[in-house]
Design a protein around this motif. Structure first.
Motif, PDB file in Angstrom:
ATOM      1  N   TRP A 122       0.821  -1.210   0.000  1.00 29.34           N
ATOM      2  CA  TRP A 122       0.000   0.000   0.000  1.00 29.34           C
ATOM      3  C   TRP A 122       0.859   1.265   0.000  1.00 29.34           C
ATOM      4  O   TRP A 122       0.590   2.206  -0.740  1.00 29.34           O
ATOM      5  N   VAL A 123       1.885   1.270   0.822  1.00 24.64           N
ATOM      6  CA  VAL A 123       2.780   2.439   0.880  1.00 24.64           C
ATOM      7  C   VAL A 123       3.396   2.708  -0.487  1.00 24.64           C
ATOM      8  O   VAL A 123       3.477   3.853  -0.940  1.00 24.64           O
ATOM      9  N   GLY A 124       3.777   1.650  -1.178  1.00 18.19           N
ATOM     10  CA  GLY A 124       4.334   1.808  -2.522  1.00 18.19           C
ATOM     11  C   GLY A 124       3.307   2.354  -3.501  1.00 18.19           C
ATOM     12  O   GLY A 124       3.625   3.218  -4.329  1.00 18.19           O
ATOM     13  N   GLU A 125       2.072   1.860  -3.410  1.00 15.02           N
ATOM     14  CA  GLU A 125       0.988   2.348  -4.277  1.00 15.02           C
ATOM     15  C   GLU A 125       0.773   3.841  -4.087  1.00 15.02           C
ATOM     16  O   GLU A 125       0.660   4.606  -5.055  1.00 15.02           O
ATOM     17  N   VAL A 126       0.698   4.252  -2.828  1.00  7.43           N
ATOM     18  CA  VAL A 126       0.419   5.657  -2.522  1.00  7.43           C
ATOM     19  C   VAL A 126       1.562   6.546  -2.990  1.00  7.43           C
ATOM     20  O   VAL A 126       1.328   7.595  -3.610  1.00  7.43           O
ATOM     21  N   LYS A 127       2.790   6.134  -2.721  1.00  4.37           N
ATOM     22  CA  LYS A 127       3.942   6.947  -3.120  1.00  4.37           C
ATOM     23  C   LYS A 127       4.012   7.100  -4.635  1.00  4.37           C
ATOM     24  O   LYS A 127       4.296   8.185  -5.151  1.00  4.37           O
ATOM     25  N   SER A 132       3.213  10.720  -9.283  1.00  5.74           N
ATOM     26  CA  SER A 132       2.641  10.996 -10.602  1.00  5.74           C
ATOM     27  C   SER A 132       1.881  12.314 -10.633  1.00  5.74           C
ATOM     28  O   SER A 132       1.740  12.944 -11.680  1.00  5.74           O
ATOM     29  N   LEU A 133       1.386  12.741  -9.461  1.00  4.90           N
ATOM     30  CA  LEU A 133       0.628  13.987  -9.353  1.00  4.90           C
ATOM     31  C   LEU A 133       1.473  15.128  -8.793  1.00  4.90           C
ATOM     32  O   LEU A 133       0.936  16.175  -8.415  1.00  4.90           O
ATOM     33  N   ASN A 134       2.807  14.925  -8.740  1.00  3.82           N
ATOM     34  CA  ASN A 134       3.728  15.945  -8.222  1.00  3.82           C
ATOM     35  C   ASN A 134       3.359  16.374  -6.804  1.00  3.82           C
ATOM     36  O   ASN A 134       3.384  17.562  -6.472  1.00  3.82           O
ATOM     37  N   MET A 135       3.015  15.404  -5.961  1.00  2.00           N
ATOM     38  CA  MET A 135       2.638  15.691  -4.580  1.00  2.00           C
ATOM     39  C   MET A 135       3.773  15.320  -3.639  1.00  2.00           C
ATOM     40  O   MET A 135       4.360  14.245  -3.753  1.00  2.00           O
ATOM     41  N   ASP A 136       4.080  16.197  -2.700  1.00  9.58           N
ATOM     42  CA  ASP A 136       5.092  15.954  -1.679  1.00  9.58           C
ATOM     43  C   ASP A 136       4.640  14.782  -0.808  1.00  9.58           C
ATOM     44  O   ASP A 136       3.485  14.745  -0.363  1.00  9.58           O
ATOM     45  N   PRO A 137       5.515  13.803  -0.529  1.00 11.71           N
ATOM     46  CA  PRO A 137       5.138  12.668   0.325  1.00 11.71           C
ATOM     47  C   PRO A 137       4.604  13.094   1.695  1.00 11.71           C
ATOM     48  O   PRO A 137       3.771  12.392   2.282  1.00 11.71           O
ATOM     49  N   ALA A 138       5.058  14.254   2.187  1.00 11.30           N
ATOM     50  CA  ALA A 138       4.596  14.747   3.487  1.00 11.30           C
ATOM     51  C   ALA A 138       3.109  15.078   3.474  1.00 11.30           C
ATOM     52  O   ALA A 138       2.463  15.168   4.529  1.00 11.30           O
ATOM     53  N   LYS A 154      -7.808  19.304  -5.467  1.00 12.12           N
ATOM     54  CA  LYS A 154      -8.155  18.589  -6.691  1.00 12.12           C
ATOM     55  C   LYS A 154      -7.177  17.449  -6.965  1.00 12.12           C
ATOM     56  O   LYS A 154      -7.571  16.377  -7.444  1.00 12.12           O
ATOM     57  N   ARG A 155      -5.906  17.646  -6.653  1.00 13.04           N
ATOM     58  CA  ARG A 155      -4.954  16.536  -6.800  1.00 13.04           C
ATOM     59  C   ARG A 155      -5.311  15.392  -5.858  1.00 13.04           C
ATOM     60  O   ARG A 155      -5.193  14.217  -6.211  1.00 13.04           O
TER      61      ARG A 155
END
Length: 250
Positions: A122-127, A132-138, A154-155
């Protein structure tokens, strides 16, 4: 293949003056892998269509049916509709204080899949989806939509769609409040999820700018609670040039 069939859908809402009819017989069919753009002026019933399908209690169904793979979702609770494969990205996503994005997503995925995803997978899926959406992991540790910018909200909606993998996704004015860069990133996310999981898309919008990134297979013009014209991507170009005046007048 999945199919969403909206048949003669009629919807009313309660007002101080009594029940007001909003949708006056909507017919629309969306298949897996298709993108349908729903366009029209303010007050034409576009968002009412979205929220009625999702099961918002504000709206009263006065006629018609909404079938997902032959089963009437109007007979289902809201959570049952989501489990059946419907997804709604809201124009104004609500804040959920005290609930982190990571917990929210995993809880939702558990409900949809019927079992909790294995943590490492799951952690891999989310990361991967966040990257892909240019979102900071934090971002995953922040409370849901609390203090988010319009682009972040929206992201997050598209992140949910990518992880939950619905059959049919309804995107209510996903382009609202996005700058050019965020619009491109969100649109690329929609295209990626649609293509990789063969999702049917209902894209509700006022403007054609998002259609420069997400090419619709069909365009439907809404006015006064009905679909009044249908066509391909060329219809959106006509609307960009001439607007909705002729439909409102009619």
């Amino acid at each position: 293949m999945s199919t969403l069939e909206i048949k003669n859908l009629q919807v009313a809402v309660s007002t101080d003056e009594g029940m007001k009819q909003i949708l006056r017989g909507v017919d629309l069919t969306i298949n897996s892998g298709e993108t349908h753009a729903i366009m029209g002026p303010n007050g034409s019933g576009k968002s009412t269509l979205a929220y009625s399908i999702a099961g918002h209690p504000k709206y009263t169904i006065t006629g018609g049916s909404v079938l997902l793979d032959g089963v009437d979702v109007l007979e289902m609770r809201v959570d049952e509709r989501a489990k059946a494969g419907l997804f709604l990205a809201m124009q104004y996503p609500v804040e959920v204080p005290g609930v982190s994005v990571s917990n929210f997503l995993r809880t939702a995925a558990t409900a949809i899949r019927g079992e909790a995803p294995k943590v490492r997978t799951w952690v891999g899926e989310v990361k991967e989806a966040m990257a892909s959406l240019n979102m900071d992991p934090a971002f995953a540790e922040r409370n849901v939509n609390e203090g988010f910018s319009g682009g972040e909200k929206k992201r997050h909606e598209i992140l949910q769609m990518e992880l939950l993998k619905p059959k049919i996704a309804i995107l209510d004015e996903t382009d609202s409040g996005l700058d050019v860069d965020a619009l491109r990133i969100v649109s690329e996310g929609v295209n990626r999820v649609k293509d990789s999981h063969n999702i049917g898309i209902m894209l509700i919008t006022h403007y054609t700018r998002i259609l420069r990134y997400i090419t619709p297979d069909y365009v439907h013009v809404f006015a006064a609670g009905r679909i009044v014209e249908e066509g391909g991507a060329e219809l959106a170009e006509k609307l960009e040039e001439k607007g909705y005046a002729e439909y409102v007048t009619a």
